[in-house]
Design an enzyme around this catalytic site. Structure first.
Site, short mmCIF file in Angstrom:
data_model
loop_
_atom_site.label_atom_id
_atom_site.label_comp_id
_atom_site.label_asym_id
_atom_site.label_seq_id
_atom_site.Cartn_x
_atom_site.Cartn_y
_atom_site.Cartn_z
N ARG A 98 64.62 -18.00 14.26
CA ARG A 98 65.93 -17.49 14.70
C ARG A 98 65.75 -16.37 15.72
O ARG A 98 65.95 -16.57 16.90
CB ARG A 98 66.74 -17.02 13.49
CG ARG A 98 68.26 -16.92 13.76
CD ARG A 98 68.68 -15.63 14.44
NE ARG A 98 68.42 -14.44 13.66
CZ ARG A 98 68.66 -13.22 14.13
NH1 ARG A 98 69.14 -13.02 15.34
NH2 ARG A 98 68.37 -12.15 13.39
N ASP A 99 65.33 -15.21 15.27
CA ASP A 99 65.19 -14.09 16.20
C ASP A 99 64.03 -14.31 17.16
O ASP A 99 64.09 -13.93 18.33
CB ASP A 99 65.00 -12.78 15.42
CG ASP A 99 65.64 -11.59 16.12
OD1 ASP A 99 66.39 -11.80 17.08
OD2 ASP A 99 65.40 -10.45 15.69
N TYR A 144 73.41 -8.09 7.46
CA TYR A 144 72.80 -7.31 8.52
C TYR A 144 73.75 -6.20 8.97
O TYR A 144 74.95 -6.43 9.11
CB TYR A 144 72.56 -8.18 9.75
CG TYR A 144 71.25 -8.92 9.83
CD1 TYR A 144 70.05 -8.25 10.01
CD2 TYR A 144 71.23 -10.31 9.79
CE1 TYR A 144 68.86 -8.95 10.13
CE2 TYR A 144 70.05 -11.02 9.91
CZ TYR A 144 68.86 -10.34 10.08
OH TYR A 144 67.68 -11.02 10.20
N GLU A 167 74.02 -4.68 12.22
CA GLU A 167 73.58 -4.69 13.61
C GLU A 167 73.68 -3.29 14.22
O GLU A 167 74.68 -2.60 14.05
CB GLU A 167 74.43 -5.67 14.41
CG GLU A 167 74.02 -5.78 15.87
CD GLU A 167 74.97 -6.64 16.68
OE1 GLU A 167 74.64 -6.91 17.85
OE2 GLU A 167 76.02 -7.04 16.16
N THR A 205 67.81 -2.64 16.01
CA THR A 205 68.16 -3.71 16.94
C THR A 205 67.59 -3.50 18.34
O THR A 205 67.15 -4.44 18.99
CB THR A 205 69.69 -3.86 17.01
OG1 THR A 205 70.20 -4.08 15.70
CG2 THR A 205 70.10 -5.02 17.90
N HIS A 263 64.17 -4.40 9.57
CA HIS A 263 63.97 -5.36 10.66
C HIS A 263 63.61 -4.58 11.91
O HIS A 263 64.46 -3.93 12.52
CB HIS A 263 65.29 -6.14 10.84
CG HIS A 263 65.28 -7.14 11.96
ND1 HIS A 263 65.37 -8.50 11.72
CD2 HIS A 263 65.26 -7.00 13.30
CE1 HIS A 263 65.40 -9.14 12.88
NE2 HIS A 263 65.33 -8.25 13.86
N HIS A 303 62.00 -3.86 15.80
CA HIS A 303 61.69 -4.39 17.13
C HIS A 303 60.63 -3.50 17.78
O HIS A 303 60.42 -2.36 17.37
CB HIS A 303 62.95 -4.47 17.99
CG HIS A 303 63.77 -5.70 17.71
ND1 HIS A 303 63.77 -6.81 18.52
CD2 HIS A 303 64.61 -5.99 16.68
CE1 HIS A 303 64.57 -7.73 18.01
NE2 HIS A 303 65.10 -7.25 16.90
#
Length: 528
Positions: free
Chosen positions: A15-16, A143, A145, A178, A206, A208
Site C-alpha cells: 500500500r504505502d 490512522y 494522518e 506522515t 509509522h 518516514h
C-alpha cells in the site's frame, strides 16, 4: 518499557510502498509478495491497498484475500479506508477483506484546510464510519494522518482525538510521521506523553525517512511504548520512503529485548523479488540487503577474517540468508528450475510456472546458463508480459553499427494487424530504433511518451554472458516504467519499448482527473 514485550510488525509495502514514484504492482505480483510476507517472513500484519482506487486494485486485493482465507490469515490483511461512510467499508467487503485502517486527520491544520470541518464534525463522522464497519463485521484500526505535525502545532486537538478513539471500538491507534519530520527526541517525548495518559491503548508507529531518521525514530518509539511498527521492504514509499523492514528487524534483535516473530533469514530473498517487481534497484551499500554490505574487498580484511574473524560484527550475513563474499572469489552454478524456485520461496501458479519455464528455455538459447540470481528478473518479466494485451509488436529489425558511421536500424512494426516499415539513423542503436519508431507513429498521427530515465542492470554476479534488464521510465500524463530482459542490451530496451506501446493503448488518461489507469492499476496519492 521493553522487557518481554511482543512487538507487532505491520508491513505496508503493498500500500504505502506502492506510492513510490513509478511503482505499480500487478495483481499477480501483489499476491506473490503477500504470500512471502505472511508465509515466509511471518509478518504479523500486511496492509495491501487503499479502498476505492481501481478495478485493478480490487482484483489484487481479492486475489490476496481468497488465498488468505484458505490459509487462515484473513484477519492479518488490512486495507486503508476513508471517512466516507459507507463507500470504503462496502469496497473492503467486496474485496473480501475484514480489517480497515481508517484514515483520519491527526492535525488541526489538515482538518481545517483540507476537510474544512470542526473537530466535533470530524469526530462524529469517524464514529459513524467505525460503527458502520463494526456492524458489517469489519475490524477497525485508525490512522492519525499528519500526527507528527499535530503534536508539534495542535497538541490539544491531537490528544483530544486520541482520547476520543480510546473510547471507540477500535483495535489499534496508528501514529504516522506522515512527512518524515520528527527527530528522535520528539518521538521519545510524544510517546512518553501519550503513554502516560493512555497506558492501556495499543499504539503503532509509522515512520518516514525524509531526514534518514526513520530507523532511529523507530528505536525511540519502541523504547517509549509503541506496541507496533509499520515498515516496507527495501524502505519503499513516497519521497525518501518508509522505515525499511530489514534494518528495523536487525535493530530490534540486536539492541532491545523485545520479542518479534519475523524470520530474518528470509529477508534477503524477499527483498530481491520486491526489487524486481518494483523496478526500484537497491543501492549496493544499503544495510542488510545491499549487494556490497557483506563483501570484503581489502586484502587485509580477508586475512583478518581468516585468522580470527577480526572484521566481523553482529550483522552476520547468514542471519539474513546471505553469505559473506570476497571480491576475487565469486562463483555460481547451474540448478534445477523448480528447486531454485523453492529456495527463493516462490510459489507460482501452474500456468505461470509454465511460462517462466518456457522463458528460461528461450533465454537459455542466448547464454550458457541460468543462475538463481536470474530468476527474479525472469519471473518479473514474464508476469508483466502476461498482464499486457499485445496489439503492437516488433516484427523485424536489422541493425548496423560500424566504426566511423552512425548506426542505422531498419524496423518493421505490426500495429493492430497492419505492418509498417521504416529506416532511421541515430547516435546509437536504440536511438536509431526510436527514431524509426517515431517516423511510424508520426504517419499514424500519434505521439510517443517522453523517455525520462533509462536503467540497465544485470543479476548480481553476472558476467559477460549475463542477461541484461533494461528499465525505462516514461512520462505520458503520469509516470510509469516498463522492463525488458534479453542477453542483448539493445534488444532488452526494444522489448521494454514494445511493452510501453501496448500499455499506452490501454491507458485511460483524463487530464481533468488526478488518476490515470495503468493496465488495471491506478496511480494515486494517498497520505500515510
Amino acid at each position: 518499557m521493553t522487557a518481554n514485550r511482543k512487538i507487532e510488525i505491520m508491513d505496508t509495502t503493498l500500500r504505502d510502498g506502492e506510492q513510490t514514484s513509478g511503482v505499480s504492482f500487478l495483481p499477480s505480483e501483489k499476491l506473490q509478495i503477500a504470500k512471502l510476507l505472511l508465509d515466509e517472513l511471518k509478518i504479523d500484519r500486511i496492509e495491501v491497498a487503499s479502498a476505492r482506487v481501481s478495478d485493478g486494485e480490487l482484483e489484487g486485493v481479492q486475489k490476496i484475500t481468497q488465498w488468505a482465507a484458505q490459509k487462515g490469515y484473513l484477519d492479518r490483511v488490512e486495507v486503508l479506508g476513508f471517512v466516507d461512510t459507507p463507500a470504503s467499508v462496502d469496497w473492503i467487503l467486496s474485496a473480501g477483506a475484514k480489517v480497515m485502517n481508517l484514515l483520519t486527520k491527526g492535525s488541526l491544520n489538515h482538518l481545517v484546510h483540507q476537510l474544512k470541518k470542526t473537530p466535533e464534525q470530524h469526530f462524529a463522522d469517524i464514529e459513524k464510519s467505525i460503527n458502520y464497519a463494526r456492524e458489517n463485521g469489519v475490524a477497525v484500526n485508525v490512522y492519525l494522518e499528519d500526527w507528527s505535525n499535530g503534536m508539534r502545532n495542535s497538541k490539544e486537538y491531537t490528544m483530544d482525538l486520541i482520547e476520543f478513539l480510546t473510547k471507540q471500538p477500535v483495535v489499534r491507534i496508528m501514529l504516522p510521521d506522515t512527512l518524515g519530520l520528527l527527530s528522535p527526541d520528539e518521538v521519545r517525548d510524544y510517546f512518553d506523553l501519550i503513554r502516560e495518559k493512555f497506558p492501556t491503548a495499543h499504539f503503532d508507529f509509522h515512520a518516514h525517512n525524509d531526514y534518514d531518521l526513520s530507523v532511529a525514530n523507530v528505536m525511540e518509539a519502541l523504547l517509549h511504548g509503541a506496541s507496533g511498527l509499520h515498515t516496507t521492504i527495501n524502505g519503499l514509499g513516497e519521497r525518501a520512503g518508509n522505515a525499511p523492514l530489514e534494518s528495523v528487524i536487525a535493530v530490534i534483535k540486536d539492541f532491545t529485548d523485545l520479542e518479534i516473530g519475523v524470520q530474518e533469514q528470509k529477508i534477503f530473498r524477499v527483498s530481491k523479488l520486491v526489487e524486481q517487481f518494483s523496478g526500484q534497484h537497491i543501492p549496493a551499500n544499503k544495510p542488510v540487503v545491499g549487494e556490497n554490505v557483506f563483501t570484503q574487498t581489502a586484502g587485509i580484511h580477508a586475512d583478518g577474517d581468516n585468522k580470527k574473524n577480526l572484521y566481523f560484527n553482529d550483522l552476520m550475513p547468514e542471519r539474513f540468508g546471505r553469505q559473506r563474499k570476497y571480491a576475487l572469489g565469486k562463483t555460481s552454478g547451474k540448478a534445477n528450475i523448480l528447486k531454485n524456485l523453492e529456495e527463493l520461496g516462490i510459489s507460482l501458479e501452474k500456468d505461470e510456472l509454465a511460462r517462466v519455464t518456457q522463458r528460461i528455455i528461450e533465454l537459455g538459447d542466448k547464454k550458457e546458463r541460468v543462475t538463481t540470481e536470474d530468476l527474479p528478473y525472469i519471473i518479473s518479466d514474464v508476469l508483466q508480459n502476461n498482464s499486457i494485451s499485445k496489439h503492437i509488436s516488433i516484427e523485424g529489425y536489422h541493425m548496423t553499427h560500424s566504426k566511423g558511421l552512425k548506426p542505422t536500424v531498419q524496423l518493421r512494426m505490426k500495429i493492430f494487424g497492419k505492418f509498417y516499415d521504416e529506416i532511421a539513423t541515430g547516435d546509437g542503436q536504440y536511438d536509431s530504433f526510436m527514431k524509426a519508431l517515431k517516423k511510424i507513429y508520426k504517419t499514424l498521427g500519434k505521439e510517443l511518451p517522453r523517455l525520462t530515465d533509462y536503467h540497465v542492470s544485470i543479476p548480481p554476479g553476472g558476467k559477460t554472458d549475463a542477461f541484461v534488464e533494461t528499465v525505462i521510465t516514461w512520462e505520458y500524463g503520469k509516470i510509469f516504467k516498463t522492463k525488458g530482459l534479453d542477453a542483448d542490451q539493445t534488444v532488452a530496451a526494444m522489448m521494454a519499448t514494445e511493452k510501453m506501446l501496448n500499455i499506452i493503448e490501454s491507458i485511460n488518461y483524463n487530464p481533468d482527473k488526478e488518476e490515470s489507469t495503468y493496465y488495471g492499476n491506478e496511480y494515486r496519492a494517498v497520505a500515510g
